[in-house]
Design a protein around this motif. Structure first.
Motif, PDB file in Angstrom:
ATOM      1  N   SER A 183      40.882  38.133  38.384  1.00 40.61           N
ATOM      2  CA  SER A 183      40.710  38.000  36.933  1.00 40.61           C
ATOM      3  C   SER A 183      39.224  37.941  36.578  1.00 40.61           C
ATOM      4  O   SER A 183      38.355  37.743  37.444  1.00 40.61           O
ATOM      5  CB  SER A 183      41.395  36.726  36.441  1.00 40.61           C
ATOM      6  N   ASP A 184      38.921  38.098  35.290  1.00 37.60           N
ATOM      7  CA  ASP A 184      37.536  38.052  34.825  1.00 37.60           C
ATOM      8  C   ASP A 184      36.944  36.639  34.907  1.00 37.60           C
ATOM      9  O   ASP A 184      35.716  36.466  34.811  1.00 37.60           O
ATOM     10  CB  ASP A 184      37.467  38.529  33.364  1.00 37.60           C
ATOM     11  N   GLU A 224      34.534  34.564  38.640  1.00 37.15           N
ATOM     12  CA  GLU A 224      33.120  34.262  38.877  1.00 37.15           C
ATOM     13  C   GLU A 224      32.721  32.942  38.241  1.00 37.15           C
ATOM     14  O   GLU A 224      31.946  32.165  38.810  1.00 37.15           O
ATOM     15  CB  GLU A 224      32.251  35.395  38.348  1.00 37.15           C
TER      16      GLU A 224
END
Length: 612
Positions: A598-599, A602
């Motif tokens: 998923s975004d 990070e």
């Protein structure tokens, strides 16, 4: 002259009336015996009277004939005009008007053979076979020397399956009409149609006496001998044909095939090789040799002859296709040699017929059955270049596009197929899938909605449309429509694993109907306990229900070997919720290496904190 004849008739009538008249007054006077002289005089007088009476009758008949002749002459022009009109209307296929004119002509001249013939013909062409037969018979009686009248009558009789009558008509034609021996062939065909083999044979022998050695006679005699199980006589006829036509390869091939079909293998081999000496490109000779070698259990030699036969452009494409269909029934074979032979024969067919769609289509079938799907798709695509009207070929191409994940081709081919078959629901289905894969959910939904309207009588296909519409509406964030589509799909097919998995996952993402989602996902993992994707869905539903322990247990068994970044990231989220932040961080790092996350990953790693 006419007046004199009439007067004479009156005179002779008066004279006859006087003979033997009653003597006036009551009873007759007693007759006196006549003398010999008087008797001779009376006999002479009677002879003279009879002569005069005969002359009067002859004159009266001549007068009647003269008057009749004069009347017919006046009416003949009318009859001929009506006949011409009838013929004209027959040529225009207006048989009602034709019969109207011809019957008027018949009323004036019923003994005219041509009029009877044309009435019969018009009746036959308009479907009135009974009247047609009657008038045709009249034509043959009036003019028994006209072959066309018999031919029409025989045709009418045969149309009514009155074969015995037709046989008699041909026999009469041959007997009555000079130089009509050519019709012996028609008569023989009728005998054959009635399975009257001896009569047919006799007729053909009669024709042979009249016309000498004729190919058609020998072929038909062969046919009769074979039906009579007289193989040697049939073969003798074949040898006669070859002897009479030593350079005609078709007779040699026919004889070779006859030998082969009757297990005379050495002879079949010999005559086939004779045919190849006459014509090295004779594909049929190679086919016969292939069959002979097959019967002799010489598989390698048989295969080689088949390759030679199908490599020849002289072999009709339909014959090649029939041979390959025979191989399709054996495919896929556990013997790779058979699979390879089928592919070789298909390739040979394409090489021999490079512009025939049938060659590429059958080649595609062989390649599909032997698991050469990419090559098969190319073969089908080439078939469409030469004939794009075959629904089944479009079906194969589009299906293989989907199996091979050729999204661009799937979209291109489904759009082209819909130009030709706009009412075929399955092409709209594939078109919708193609747009879905191209991340164009709005166009996907439009195609799927249109196709669904065409699939109302196919419950299974409707369920597939609803499943795909569930996906498209989800992508469009039309959740109510998505849920309704999935519910409709499950109503038709409650065990559709993909629908159960995807529907439950999307419900978990939205955090709604979680109990229903758990039931559906649980049903799937019970059936597929080792499938990573299905276990991840089930774990994520439990996660959304805050059953983190249950979620972890669902994934524990597969996580050590998993290479799916999304599943590993989910596992890290579960560990974080269970308070094991260090292991969660380790799982997230592993997920980053695997990819497909998923975004938010990070940010999770940077801040060592869960974000959702």
């Amino acid at each position: 002259m006419m007046r004199r004849v009439v007067l004479s008739v009156v005179l002779w009538a008066g004279l006859l009336g006087g003979v033997g008249a009653q003597v006036p007054g009551g009873s007759s006077a007693p007759e006196k015996p006549l003398s010999r002289r008087q008797q001779r005089a009376l006999e002479k007088e009677q002879r003279e009277l009879e002569k005069k009476l005969a002359d009067a009758r002859a004159k009266r008949a001549a007068l009647r004939a003269q008057m009749s002749s004069l009347m017919t002459e006046r009416e003949r022009e009318r009859s001929e005009a009506l006949f011409v009109d009838g013929v004209k209307y027959s040529l225009l296929e207006d048989y009602n008007k034709a019969l109207e004119s011809l019957l008027k002509a018949y009323a004036l001249d019923p003994d005219n053979a041509a009029i009877n013939y044309k009435i019969a013909e018009a009746n036959m062409l308009s479907g009135n076979l009974r009247d047609a037969a009657n008038y045709a018979e009249s034509a043959t009686r009036i003019d028994p020397k006209n072959a066309y009248y018999y031919l029409l009558l025989a045709q009418i009789q045969a149309s009514q399956k009155q074969y015995d009558s037709a046989i008699k008509t041909y026999a009469t034609l041959i007997k009555e009409v000079p130089n009509s021996g050519g019709y012996l062939f028609n008569l023989a065909d009728l005998y054959l149609a009635q399975s009257k083999l001896p009569e047919a044979l006799t007729t053909l022998e009669q024709a042979e006496k009249e016309f000498g050695q004729v190919d058609e006679i020998s072929f038909k005699k062969q046919q009769i001998y074979l039906k009579q199980n007289k193989l040697d006589l049939a073969l003798a006829e074949g040898e006669k044909l070859i002897k009479a036509n030593p350079n005609e390869v078709r007779y040699v091939l026919a004889q070779a095939e006859l030998y082969a079909n009757n297990n005379r293998l050495p002879d079949a081999l010999r005559v086939s090789q004779q045919a190849l000496r006459l014509d090295p490109a004779a594909a049929q000779a190679h086919l016969i040799l292939a069959d002979v070698y097959r019967q002799q259990n010489l598989a390698t030699e048989s295969a080689q002859e088949l390759r030679l036969a199908l490599s020849s452009p002289s072999l009709d494409i339909d014959v090649a296709v029939r041979i390959l269909i025979g191989y399709l029934k054996q495919l896929p074979s556990p013997q790779e040699s058979i699979n390879q032979l089928a592919r070789d024969l298909a390739a040979a067919t394409v090489a021999a017929h490079p512009r025939d769609a049938k060659a590429y289509a059958i080649s595609g079938d062989v390649l599909v059955q032997t698991d050469r799907k990419a090559e098969a798709r190319n073969a089908y695509s080439r078939a469409l270049r030469y004939d794009n009207s075959k629904f089944e070929v479009w079906q194969q191409v589009i299906g293989l596009d989907g199996e091979l994940n050729q999204t661009d081709s799937l979209l291109l081919h489904s759009n082209r197929a819909l130009e030709i078959f706009p009412n075929q629901a399955q092409f709209w289905f594939y078109n919708g899938i193609a747009y879905q894969l191209k991340k164009q959910p709005a166009r996907a939904a439009k195609s799927l909605e249109h196709g669904r309207k065409l699939a109302t009588n196919n419950a299974a296909l409707l369920a597939q449309f609803d499943a795909q519409l569930g996906e498209a509406y989800h992508e469009l964030h039309e959740d109510d429509k998505s849920d309704a589509a999935y519910e409709a799909s499950l109503a038709s097919d409650p065990n559709n694993v993909l629908v159960l998995n995807n529907y439950s996952y999307y419900l978990s993402l939205r955090g709604v109907k979680l109990d229903k989602a758990k039931t559906m996902a649980g049903k799937v993992v019970k059936q597929f306990p080792d499938n990573e994707t299905y276990l991840d869905t089930y774990a994520w539903v439990l996660y959304k229900q805050k059953d983190y322990t249950g979620a972890k247990e669902a994934l524990d068994r597969i996580i050590p070997k998993s290479t799916d970044g999304s599943i590993i990231e989910h596992y890290g989220d579960i560990l974080y919720q269970l308070g094991d932040k260090e292991k969660a961080d380790t799982a997230w790092q592993r997920a980053r290496k695997a990819g497909g996350t998923s975004d938010l990953l990070e940010r999770k790693l940077k801040e060592h904190k869960l974000y959702e």
